[in-house]
Design a protein around this motif. Structure first.
Motif, PDB file in Angstrom:
ATOM      1  N   LEU A   1       0.826  -1.206   0.000  1.00  0.00           N
ATOM      2  CA  LEU A   1       0.000   0.000   0.000  1.00  0.00           C
ATOM      3  C   LEU A   1       0.862   1.258   0.000  1.00  0.00           C
ATOM      4  CD1 LEU A   1      -2.938  -0.835   2.458  1.00  0.00           C
ATOM      5  CD2 LEU A   1      -2.938  -0.860  -0.047  1.00  0.00           C
ATOM      6  N   MET A   2       1.952   1.244   0.768  1.00  0.00           N
ATOM      7  CA  MET A   2       2.855   2.401   0.783  1.00  0.00           C
ATOM      8  C   MET A   2       3.533   2.575  -0.574  1.00  0.00           C
ATOM      9  SD  MET A   2       2.922   4.199   3.592  1.00  0.00           S
ATOM     10  CE  MET A   2       4.551   4.951   3.671  1.00  0.00           C
ATOM     11  N   GLN A   3       3.942   1.487  -1.172  1.00  0.00           N
ATOM     12  CA  GLN A   3       4.587   1.572  -2.478  1.00  0.00           C
ATOM     13  C   GLN A   3       3.636   2.151  -3.524  1.00  0.00           C
ATOM     14  OE1 GLN A   3       7.920   0.729  -3.550  1.00  0.00           O
ATOM     15  NE2 GLN A   3       8.079   1.114  -1.342  1.00  0.00           N
ATOM     16  N   GLU A   4       2.363   1.798  -3.424  1.00  0.00           N
ATOM     17  CA  GLU A   4       1.365   2.349  -4.343  1.00  0.00           C
ATOM     18  C   GLU A   4       1.226   3.862  -4.148  1.00  0.00           C
ATOM     19  OE1 GLU A   4      -3.435   1.894  -5.252  1.00  0.00           O
ATOM     20  OE2 GLU A   4      -2.381   0.283  -4.192  1.00  0.00           O
ATOM     21  N   TRP A   5       1.135   4.300  -2.894  1.00  0.00           N
ATOM     22  CA  TRP A   5       1.010   5.731  -2.608  1.00  0.00           C
ATOM     23  C   TRP A   5       2.260   6.492  -3.071  1.00  0.00           C
ATOM     24  CZ3 TRP A   5      -2.852   8.829  -0.545  1.00  0.00           C
ATOM     25  CH2 TRP A   5      -2.469  10.108  -0.127  1.00  0.00           C
ATOM     26  N   ILE A   6       3.438   5.947  -2.790  1.00  0.00           N
ATOM     27  CA  ILE A   6       4.691   6.608  -3.149  1.00  0.00           C
ATOM     28  C   ILE A   6       4.801   6.761  -4.660  1.00  0.00           C
ATOM     29  CG2 ILE A   6       7.203   6.327  -3.185  1.00  0.00           C
ATOM     30  CD1 ILE A   6       6.878   5.017  -0.356  1.00  0.00           C
ATOM     31  N   ALA A   7       4.399   5.748  -5.406  1.00  0.00           N
ATOM     32  CA  ALA A   7       4.444   5.841  -6.864  1.00  0.00           C
ATOM     33  C   ALA A   7       3.566   6.979  -7.368  1.00  0.00           C
ATOM     34  CB  ALA A   7       4.012   4.511  -7.491  1.00  0.00           C
ATOM     35  N   GLU A   8       2.389   7.140  -6.769  1.00  0.00           N
ATOM     36  CA  GLU A   8       1.507   8.249  -7.145  1.00  0.00           C
ATOM     37  C   GLU A   8       2.123   9.588  -6.745  1.00  0.00           C
ATOM     38  OE1 GLU A   8      -1.271   8.279  -8.807  1.00  0.00           O
ATOM     39  OE2 GLU A   8      -1.800   6.164  -8.916  1.00  0.00           O
ATOM     40  N   ALA A   9       2.781   9.631  -5.586  1.00  0.00           N
ATOM     41  CA  ALA A   9       3.413  10.875  -5.132  1.00  0.00           C
ATOM     42  C   ALA A   9       4.532  11.301  -6.067  1.00  0.00           C
ATOM     43  CB  ALA A   9       3.955  10.692  -3.718  1.00  0.00           C
ATOM     44  N   GLU A  10       5.281  10.337  -6.561  1.00  0.00           N
ATOM     45  CA  GLU A  10       6.400  10.667  -7.455  1.00  0.00           C
ATOM     46  C   GLU A  10       5.922  11.238  -8.776  1.00  0.00           C
ATOM     47  OE1 GLU A  10       8.503   6.987  -7.576  1.00  0.00           O
ATOM     48  OE2 GLU A  10       9.644   7.411  -5.730  1.00  0.00           O
ATOM     49  N   ALA A  11       4.708  10.899  -9.159  1.00  0.00           N
ATOM     50  CA  ALA A  11       4.151  11.401 -10.418  1.00  0.00           C
ATOM     51  C   ALA A  11       3.374  12.701 -10.247  1.00  0.00           C
ATOM     52  CB  ALA A  11       3.243  10.340 -11.030  1.00  0.00           C
ATOM     53  N   GLU A  12       3.260  13.165  -9.020  1.00  0.00           N
ATOM     54  CA  GLU A  12       2.436  14.345  -8.727  1.00  0.00           C
ATOM     55  C   GLU A  12       3.163  15.636  -9.101  1.00  0.00           C
ATOM     56  OE1 GLU A  12      -0.054  14.851  -4.853  1.00  0.00           O
ATOM     57  OE2 GLU A  12       1.943  15.629  -4.443  1.00  0.00           O
ATOM     58  N   PRO A  13       2.491  16.577  -9.739  1.00  0.00           N
ATOM     59  CA  PRO A  13       3.128  17.871 -10.026  1.00  0.00           C
ATOM     60  C   PRO A  13       3.443  18.624  -8.748  1.00  0.00           C
ATOM     61  CG  PRO A  13       0.821  17.878 -10.762  1.00  0.00           C
ATOM     62  CD  PRO A  13       1.117  16.505 -10.234  1.00  0.00           C
ATOM     63  N   ASP A  14       4.562  19.334  -8.736  1.00  0.00           N
ATOM     64  CA  ASP A  14       4.988  20.059  -7.538  1.00  0.00           C
ATOM     65  C   ASP A  14       4.466  21.481  -7.615  1.00  0.00           C
ATOM     66  OD1 ASP A  14       6.142  20.844  -5.229  1.00  0.00           O
ATOM     67  OD2 ASP A  14       8.212  20.562  -5.860  1.00  0.00           O
ATOM     68  N   GLU A  15       3.360  21.742  -6.872  1.00  0.00           N
ATOM     69  CA  GLU A  15       2.703  23.048  -6.951  1.00  0.00           C
ATOM     70  C   GLU A  15       2.905  23.898  -5.707  1.00  0.00           C
ATOM     71  OE1 GLU A  15      -1.284  21.631  -7.553  1.00  0.00           O
ATOM     72  OE2 GLU A  15      -1.166  22.043  -9.690  1.00  0.00           O
ATOM     73  N   ILE A  16       3.524  23.332  -4.668  1.00  0.00           N
ATOM     74  CA  ILE A  16       3.599  24.033  -3.379  1.00  0.00           C
ATOM     75  C   ILE A  16       5.034  24.531  -3.163  1.00  0.00           C
ATOM     76  CG2 ILE A  16       2.966  23.911  -0.937  1.00  0.00           C
ATOM     77  CD1 ILE A  16       0.677  23.283  -2.775  1.00  0.00           C
ATOM     78  N   GLU A  17       5.433  25.557  -3.887  1.00  0.00           N
ATOM     79  CA  GLU A  17       6.808  26.021  -3.840  1.00  0.00           C
ATOM     80  C   GLU A  17       7.205  26.550  -2.476  1.00  0.00           C
ATOM     81  OE1 GLU A  17       7.235  28.847  -6.895  1.00  0.00           O
ATOM     82  OE2 GLU A  17       6.879  27.424  -8.529  1.00  0.00           O
TER      83      GLU A  17
END
Length: 218
Positions: free
Chosen positions: A196-212
């Motif tokens: 479950l953590m690996q699934e979440w981390i994979a999604e996080a790595e693909a997330e655009p970085d909008e919070i500078e």
């Protein structure tokens, strides 16, 4: 169509979103995940540690709406008791709820000094005293629970609400290269390798970085 909707903010930065998502998946609730954009005021307030009341994650399941992680946990425990989100033994169940509650309401120094950032790695991060005290207490909690249960999760072979609550701490220990004693390091590694953590981390790595602005935290 999914049975329920879980509204989250950033997968990369939001420890509360991760906790709520883990709880839903552990309970085998079929959820659609709705991600708030970085321009959403409530989402940005949470991510920048400015909001005194987190409104995400928010679970919508039929007529039920729940927006606090412990409330989500309690709802899921009642909705699907067979999922084992808390131990069956009354003594262990009370212990599990206690350490989950301690994570929910405490460790503010750790949260401020070591914000969750799954994509970052710091090899020589300096910890100040307040954060060190929080870390010492967390390791005490882990050592006691793991010694009693034998692991690999805090209360034995299957995860409980306590593991969902402390999973984001494991990510912080990786991000900031925090040295841990053997048993605690093994627990951290087990949580990080949890599918479950690996699934979440994979999604996080693909997330655009909008919070500078989060760069100002480090």
């Amino acid at each position: 169509m999914a049975e329920a909707t879980l509204t989250v903010s950033s997968r990369n930065y939001s420890s509360w979103s991760l906790r709520g998502w883990l709880l839903c998946r552990m309970a085998e609730l079929d959820i659609a995940v709705e991600v708030l954009g970085g321009g959403d005021a409530a989402s940005r307030a949470e991510l920048l540690h400015l909001s005194p009341s987190f409104l995400v994650p928010r679970l919508t399941h039929g007529p039920v709406r729940v927006w606090d992680v412990l409330a989500i946990a309690q709802y899921l425990i009642e909705w699907r008791p067979e999922a084992g989100l808390v131990p069956s033994d009354i003594v262990k169940r009370a212990w599990c709820r206690s350490i989950a509650g301690e994570m929910h309401g405490g460790f503010m120094n750790l949260r401020s000094a070591l914000p969750m950032n799954l994509r970052a790695r710091y090899t020589d991060f300096r910890l100040w005293g307040g954060a060190q005290s929080d870390i010492a207490r967390i390791l005490e909690i882990w050592e006691e629970a793991l010694a009693a249960s034998g692991g690999p999760f805090l209360f034995g072979p299957t995860p409980t609400i306590a593991d969902a609550m402390y999973a984001p701490v494991c990510t912080r220990f990786v991000t900031y290269n925090v040295d841990l004693p053997r048993r605690c390091a093994a627990y951290r590694d087990h949580i990080m390798a949890w599918p479950l953590m690996q699934e979440w981390i994979a999604e996080a790595e693909a997330e655009p970085d909008e919070i500078e602005e989060l760069d100002m935290e480090f």
